[in-house]
Design a protein around this motif. Sequence first.
Motif, PDB file in Angstrom:
ATOM      1  N   GLN A 190       9.915   1.028  -8.249  1.00  0.00           N
ATOM      2  CA  GLN A 190       9.020   1.232  -9.392  1.00  0.00           C
ATOM      3  C   GLN A 190       8.969   0.015 -10.290  1.00  0.00           C
ATOM      4  O   GLN A 190       7.911  -0.329 -10.827  1.00  0.00           O
TER       5      GLN A 190
ATOM      6  N   GLY B 192       0.780  -1.230   0.000  1.00  0.00           N
ATOM      7  CA  GLY B 192       0.000   0.000   0.000  1.00  0.00           C
ATOM      8  C   GLY B 192       0.809   1.276   0.000  1.00  0.00           C
ATOM      9  O   GLY B 192       0.241   2.368   0.129  1.00  0.00           O
ATOM     10  N   VAL B 193       2.121   1.176  -0.163  1.00  0.00           N
ATOM     11  CA  VAL B 193       2.981   2.363  -0.156  1.00  0.00           C
ATOM     12  C   VAL B 193       2.954   3.039  -1.525  1.00  0.00           C
ATOM     13  O   VAL B 193       3.193   2.397  -2.554  1.00  0.00           O
ATOM     14  N   HIS B 194       2.650   4.335  -1.518  1.00  0.00           N
ATOM     15  CA  HIS B 194       2.638   5.118  -2.756  1.00  0.00           C
ATOM     16  C   HIS B 194       3.630   6.275  -2.723  1.00  0.00           C
ATOM     17  O   HIS B 194       4.090   6.722  -3.772  1.00  0.00           O
ATOM     18  N   ARG B 195       3.948   6.761  -1.528  1.00  0.00           N
ATOM     19  CA  ARG B 195       4.907   7.864  -1.411  1.00  0.00           C
ATOM     20  C   ARG B 195       5.952   7.525  -0.353  1.00  0.00           C
ATOM     21  O   ARG B 195       5.620   7.188   0.780  1.00  0.00           O
TER      22      ARG B 195
ATOM     23  N   TYR C 258       7.103  -2.871  -8.112  1.00  0.00           N
ATOM     24  CA  TYR C 258       5.701  -2.621  -7.755  1.00  0.00           C
ATOM     25  C   TYR C 258       5.083  -1.606  -8.717  1.00  0.00           C
ATOM     26  O   TYR C 258       4.673  -0.515  -8.310  1.00  0.00           O
TER      27      TYR C 258
ATOM     28  N   ASP D 142       3.885   7.595   3.033  1.00  0.00           N
ATOM     29  CA  ASP D 142       3.458   6.292   3.542  1.00  0.00           C
ATOM     30  C   ASP D 142       4.624   5.596   4.224  1.00  0.00           C
ATOM     31  O   ASP D 142       4.435   4.819   5.159  1.00  0.00           O
TER      32      ASP D 142
ATOM     33  N   ASP E  59       2.293  -1.333 -10.164  1.00  0.00           N
ATOM     34  CA  ASP E  59       0.887  -0.972  -9.963  1.00  0.00           C
ATOM     35  C   ASP E  59       0.683   0.009  -8.817  1.00  0.00           C
ATOM     36  O   ASP E  59      -0.410   0.570  -8.671  1.00  0.00           O
ATOM     37  N   GLN E  60       1.712   0.232  -8.003  1.00  0.00           N
ATOM     38  CA  GLN E  60       1.558   1.116  -6.850  1.00  0.00           C
ATOM     39  C   GLN E  60       1.920   2.564  -7.162  1.00  0.00           C
ATOM     40  O   GLN E  60       1.696   3.443  -6.321  1.00  0.00           O
ATOM     41  N   ASN E  61       2.493   2.817  -8.329  1.00  0.00           N
ATOM     42  CA  ASN E  61       2.863   4.192  -8.713  1.00  0.00           C
ATOM     43  C   ASN E  61       3.653   4.884  -7.602  1.00  0.00           C
ATOM     44  O   ASN E  61       3.305   5.981  -7.153  1.00  0.00           O
ATOM     45  N   ILE E  62       4.716   4.248  -7.178  1.00  0.00           N
ATOM     46  CA  ILE E  62       5.475   4.761  -6.041  1.00  0.00           C
ATOM     47  C   ILE E  62       6.259   6.015  -6.428  1.00  0.00           C
ATOM     48  O   ILE E  62       7.001   6.029  -7.404  1.00  0.00           O
ATOM     49  N   GLU E  63       6.067   7.059  -5.631  1.00  0.00           N
ATOM     50  CA  GLU E  63       6.832   8.301  -5.754  1.00  0.00           C
ATOM     51  C   GLU E  63       7.850   8.335  -4.624  1.00  0.00           C
ATOM     52  O   GLU E  63       7.497   8.122  -3.460  1.00  0.00           O
TER      53      GLU E  63
END
Length: 226
Positions: free
Chosen positions: A34, A4-7, A37, A71, A39-43
């Motif tokens: 990136q 669930g981490v995106h940022r 994962y 996150d 699908d998580q669009n990690i920034e």
Amino acid sequence: MLQGVHRVVMLGDSITQFGDGYGGYVWMTRLFLQKLYPDQNIELINAGISGNKSTDMLARYQTDVLDKKPDLLTISVGVNDVWHGFYDNHPMGDGPKGIPLEDYKRNVDEMVTKAQAIGSRVVILSATPIYEDFGNRENAKAAAYNGALKDIARRHHVPFVDYQRPFRDLIGAYRRTTGARDNLLTTDGVHMNPQGYRVMTHTLLSALGISPEARAAVEPDVLKQK
């Protein structure tokens, strides 16, 4: 840790700031996450500033960390808190430019507490060596600061990433095997060369639960990026 981490915000000093260049640990961590994962669009936000000590990081903490609502937060602090105490002819490390251990503990504890209060997951990174000589006064003093980080991580139930062990093992093996005394993982004894940054990256990713097999599967794609 990464579900669930995106940022992600990576807080630190020059090792983190410069780690966003090609081959740096911030650069590599961003690309690994990136690729692993998608699908998580990690920034991943680099919040490293050269020369920063724990007091400096705490002073900008609201703007550079909390307002970003990460996150996941990694905290890398301690090299300058110790090292700067040796500046200006203070061979015991007790100079006014350093940060006393008790102040350091309070500063880091406050950072972790505030991040957890807004729901951020926190990972504490140990300080890396201060010169590639583990018998020097700088590293002897830094041991107490790294010990404090480990205690804070335990009390707050967050991961602690120990960089001292892999650096000590690799540098020790290099010197025992070759007899060479030059720098193996740093450019100047403190700031990382590409090999040092790779050690930092893989140690961090391992602590986040990413297997060697998963890293190996995407590493060619990571390394061909510019």
